[in-house]
Write an enzyme that holds these catalytic residues in place. Sequence first.
Site, PDB file in Angstrom:
ATOM      1  N   PHE A 133       0.814  -1.215   0.000  1.00 49.40           N
ATOM      2  CA  PHE A 133       0.000   0.000   0.000  1.00 49.40           C
ATOM      3  C   PHE A 133       0.850   1.269   0.000  1.00 49.40           C
ATOM      4  O   PHE A 133       0.380   2.341  -0.387  1.00 49.40           O
ATOM      5  CB  PHE A 133      -0.963   0.000   1.195  1.00 49.40           C
ATOM      6  CG  PHE A 133      -0.372   0.472   2.491  1.00 49.40           C
ATOM      7  CD1 PHE A 133      -0.507   1.797   2.905  1.00 49.40           C
ATOM      8  CD2 PHE A 133       0.309  -0.408   3.322  1.00 49.40           C
ATOM      9  CE1 PHE A 133       0.029   2.232   4.104  1.00 49.40           C
ATOM     10  CE2 PHE A 133       0.845   0.018   4.518  1.00 49.40           C
ATOM     11  CZ  PHE A 133       0.708   1.351   4.914  1.00 49.40           C
ATOM     12  N   LYS A 134       2.102   1.150   0.413  1.00 50.50           N
ATOM     13  CA  LYS A 134       2.973   2.329   0.439  1.00 50.50           C
ATOM     14  C   LYS A 134       3.130   2.957  -0.955  1.00 50.50           C
ATOM     15  O   LYS A 134       3.399   4.153  -1.081  1.00 50.50           O
ATOM     16  CB  LYS A 134       4.347   1.967   1.002  1.00 50.50           C
ATOM     17  CG  LYS A 134       4.344   1.280   2.371  1.00 50.50           C
ATOM     18  CD  LYS A 134       3.881   2.198   3.469  1.00 50.50           C
ATOM     19  CE  LYS A 134       3.785   1.497   4.815  1.00 50.50           C
ATOM     20  NZ  LYS A 134       5.061   1.204   5.440  1.00 50.50           N
ATOM     21  N   ASP A 135       2.963   2.145  -2.004  1.00 50.33           N
ATOM     22  CA  ASP A 135       3.060   2.679  -3.366  1.00 50.33           C
ATOM     23  C   ASP A 135       1.990   3.726  -3.654  1.00 50.33           C
ATOM     24  O   ASP A 135       2.181   4.595  -4.514  1.00 50.33           O
ATOM     25  CB  ASP A 135       2.916   1.554  -4.394  1.00 50.33           C
ATOM     26  CG  ASP A 135       4.103   0.606  -4.421  1.00 50.33           C
ATOM     27  OD1 ASP A 135       5.244   1.079  -4.261  1.00 50.33           O
ATOM     28  OD2 ASP A 135       3.880  -0.605  -4.596  1.00 50.33           O
TER      29      ASP A 135
END
Length: 496
Positions: A133-135
Site C-alpha cells: 500500500f505504500k506505493d
Amino acid sequence: MHYVSTRAAQAPSQSQQSQQFSDILLGGLAPDGGLYLPEHYPQVTGAELNAWRTLSYADLAYEILKKFATDIPDADLKALTAKTYTKAVYKNARAGENAADITPLRVLEEKQVAGGQTKLILQALSNGPTLAFKDMAMQLLGNLFEYALAEKNAELNIFGATSGDTGSAAEYAMRGKKGIRVFMLSPHKKMSAFQSAQMFSLQDPNIFNIAVEGVFDDCQDMVKAVSNDLPFKAKQKIGTVNSINWARVVAQVVYYFRGYLAATTSNDQKVSFTVPSGNFGNICAGHIARMMGLPIAKLVAATNENDVLDEFFRTGVYRVRKSSETYHTSSPSMDISKASNFERFVYDLVGRDSARVKALFDKVETQGGFDLSGKPGSDGDEFKLVAQYGFKSGKSTHQDRLDTIRDVADDYEITIDTHTADGIKVAREHLEANVPMIVLETALAAKFNETILEALGVDAERPSGFEAIEELPQKFVVMDTDVAKMKAYIAANTGL
C-alpha cells in the site's frame, strides 16, 4: 492552506514562519520536533461527494489534494496526479479486478443479522510496483519531489527508516530521479526474504541501503536524531519519505474517499474501515478524511502482538515498548512500538493544544509513555473523547494470522498477506449491521511467502517480474545504531 507544527509555540497566523504545502513537502519533522498538520481541515460538501462518484482515481486525487496543496498551480497538480495514478503503474491487480480502478473493492462476505446485513469488503491497495500500500502515496511523492526540485534547481537526500514496505516503495519511486539520493535504514535480518530482496537488489547509484543491528524503532530513532540536528540536516539537504512526511499522509487520504464512494450509493450511508496499524500513518489518513466530513462510522486499528496502539484505544494509556520488548512477528511491517504519526491524532484529541502535546511526547522520551485515562495520577482525561473520533481497536497473533489466511483462501479463493489477515481478523470483531466494513489490504501475499507456505502448504502466487527476486545480487551495508557513524556515512556519499 497553511500548516502548523503539533508542537508550535504559537499559531502560524502569529508567526513569520507560516508554511505552505511546498514549504514542508521535502522535509519531515518540523524544526521544533513536531509534525505538520493543516491549520484547519478543509470540509467536503455533499455536492462534492456526489460529483466525485464518477471520477477516475487520478481526478479524485487532484480534487482532494488541491484542498491541501493550494500553492501548486492547478494544471501542474492535475498533471502530477494523472502521471501517477495509471493502470500501467498499478498493474498488479488480481485476476478479475480492473487495474484501471487503482484500488478495486472486493466484497468478501455478506450476512443477514438482526437489524439488517453485515458486509466485509477488501480494498486492494497493493497493485503498485512494490506490491504494498505504500506505493499509493510514494509514487505521487516521487513525482512531487522531482517537480519541486526542478522548480528550485535543487537536490535532496532522503533519509528514512523502514520495517519492510516503505523502503522498497520509496526506492522504486525515487530510483533514477534527478537530484535525489535515498539512504534507507532497515532492521537487519528482520524483514521477509522478499522484502529484503526488493530493496537490496536495486543497483541504482542513487540508492543506499543500510541494515541496522536493531529493530525498526532503533532505525526510526536514528532518523529523528538526524532530523533534529538542524545544521546537519540543512547542509546535507536531508528530507524524508517516512510517514511523518505530510505529503504521504495526505496522499493516503484519497483512497478512503475512493473506498467510501465505491461502497455506497448515497451520502447518507456510512462505512467503517479496519486498518492494519504500526506507525499510525495509514489510519491517521482515515482520521483526516473523517475530520473532512467523510461519513466514516468507525476507524478500527488492527495490531499484531506489538499492541501499543490497541492498548491505548482500550485503556487510554500510551506505553512505548523498548527494543528488547518489541516482538519479531510474521507481520513484520507492524513490529513497531513507537507510533510516529500518533502525535497527529493526539494533537486533535487534546484540542490542538501544542504545549500539551509537547509535554506528553517529552514524557514519552523520558518516561516511556503517558496516561490520558483520567484515573488518579494520570496526565489527563481525554481518553473519554476517543469515541467521538470513531476509533476502535483489536489485536491478532501468529495463530490468528494462519487461521485467517486459511479461512479467506477456503471461503473466497484468494490469498491474503499476513498484515491483511490481522486486519480481517479484527474487522470481524467490529462488524455492524448496515455499515459496510472495508479492510485496507496492506500488501500482496508474495511478500510474506514464508507464512503463506506455513498456512496453506503452497507458495503464494507472484506477479510477473518477481519470480526469482531473492536470487538477484544484493547491495547493502550493515551498521550499528551509532548516529555519528550514520551521519559520516551520509556525508561521505553525498559529497556535500
